[in-house]
Design an enzyme around this catalytic site. Structure first.
Site, PDB file in Angstrom:
ATOM      1  N   PRO A  70       3.053  -2.961  12.288  1.00 54.39           N
ATOM      2  CA  PRO A  70       4.023  -2.616  13.329  1.00 54.39           C
ATOM      3  C   PRO A  70       5.382  -3.231  13.068  1.00 54.39           C
ATOM      4  O   PRO A  70       5.486  -4.389  12.701  1.00 54.39           O
ATOM      5  CB  PRO A  70       3.409  -3.209  14.600  1.00 54.39           C
ATOM      6  N   GLU A  71       6.405  -2.435  13.258  1.00 53.59           N
ATOM      7  CA  GLU A  71       7.781  -2.889  13.169  1.00 53.59           C
ATOM      8  C   GLU A  71       8.355  -2.915  14.583  1.00 53.59           C
ATOM      9  O   GLU A  71       7.617  -2.753  15.556  1.00 53.59           O
ATOM     10  CB  GLU A  71       8.585  -1.937  12.275  1.00 53.59           C
ATOM     11  N   LYS A  88       9.605  -8.835  15.326  1.00 58.25           N
ATOM     12  CA  LYS A  88       8.286  -8.196  15.343  1.00 58.25           C
ATOM     13  C   LYS A  88       7.249  -9.082  16.019  1.00 58.25           C
ATOM     14  O   LYS A  88       6.053  -8.786  15.972  1.00 58.25           O
ATOM     15  CB  LYS A  88       7.825  -7.898  13.908  1.00 58.25           C
ATOM     16  N   ARG A 138       7.944  -3.313  -2.542  1.00 56.61           N
ATOM     17  CA  ARG A 138       7.553  -2.321  -1.546  1.00 56.61           C
ATOM     18  C   ARG A 138       7.981  -0.931  -1.959  1.00 56.61           C
ATOM     19  O   ARG A 138       9.044  -0.761  -2.554  1.00 56.61           O
ATOM     20  CB  ARG A 138       8.188  -2.632  -0.177  1.00 56.61           C
TER      21      ARG A 138
END
Length: 258
Positions: free
Chosen positions: A2-3, A52, A248
């Site tokens: 989750p961001e 976050k 990433r």
DNA sequence: TATAATGTTAGACT
DNA sequence: AAGTCTAACATTAT
């Protein structure tokens, strides 16, 4: 996983359901979460997002949860058997909050003092071009890594970094200090479109994000580049490519992102 | 079997 | 010294 928009969704849902309620029991099912049973007996004043991180503010202390990659929170009205990978159970009189996390990266802690704030604390309230430029001065790291550095900008992760950069037509590989003023202004505008919309959509469900009640979000319908390697850029028709930055996956359109 | 996954960070390197 | 990069964390899915 989750961001900012996903964590914001959870905090809003939690606020509506546990504000003013007392924690009656805490069961730690995974020892690596540490010693947090002390929050039992506390009353929830409010649930607040910091980047976050989920801050469950009690009267005396703050109970923090960070979901990292695969953490989820799930609210259950009735007590049944907890789902697989449940690591923590926080019980209230009316129901219970479960932390579910296959990869076991999620962390919890109890703190009395606030940690140092990020330079831009809440991009949902704005990502001001002037501040971005000032913070980026002298920094040669790729602008995507800059956006994702939580000490600088709190809350932006891989999906939204890719999407904001595409919306702003900025190449994610560019050194942060090399952006022109006009590009920072486009970044500000892009964030003001993408982040609030993602919150309204209750997050992006591309694999396993679920909200507090197990429902998926709908923001995946608005993604333009993330995980879309090889498809056509919706702005210019160019081919979306994938690169690797800071380890990433990074998706962008080399034809229109400069 | 090898790779990648929406995150963070300690330690290494420049 | 400060900025930047890499590997590691633990597990599942493709």
């Amino acid at each position: 996983m989750p961001e900012l928009p996903e964590v914001e969704t959870l905090c809003r849902q939690l606020n509506a359901i546990i504000s003013g309620k007392k924690i009656i029991k805490v069961e730690v099912l995974d020892r690596r979460l540490g010693d947090i049973e002390g929050v039992a007996g506390g009353r929830v004043a409010a649930v607040v997002r910091r980047g976050k991180t989920i801050e469950i503010r009690l009267d005396e202390t703050t109970f923090e949860i960070h979901l990292r990659m695969t953490g989820r929170l799930l609210w259950q009205d009735e007590t049944g058997p907890p789902p697989p990978h449940t690591r923590l159970v926080v019980s209230f009189s009316a129901g219970r909050l479960l932390l579910i996390d296959p990869r076991r990266f999620a962390t919890c802690r109890v703190r009395t003092e606030a940690p140092p704030a990020a330079l831009i604390e809440n991009p949902l309230a704005g990502l001001p071009a002037g501040r971005l430029r000032e913070i980026a001065r002298g920094r040669r790291l790729p602008v995507k890594n800059f956006l994702m550095d939580q000490r600088l900008v709190a809350g932006i992760g891989n999906i939204y970094a890719c999407e904001i950069l595409h919306e702003a037509a900025v190449d994610p590989r560019r050194p942060a200090c090399s952006l022109a003023q006009a590009q920072w202004r486009r970044m500000e505008k892009a964030a003001a479109i993408i982040l609030p919309r993602a919150v309204e959509c209750r997050g992006t469900t591309v694999s396993d994000w679920r909200d507090l009640f197990g429902a998926g979000g709908t923001n995946q319908d608005h993604l333009r580049v993330y995980a879309r390697e090889g498809s056509a850029c919706p702005r210019c028709g160019g081919r979306i490519e994938r690169a690797k930055l800071a380890g990433r996956g990074t998706w962008f359109c080399p034809a229109c992102q400069k």
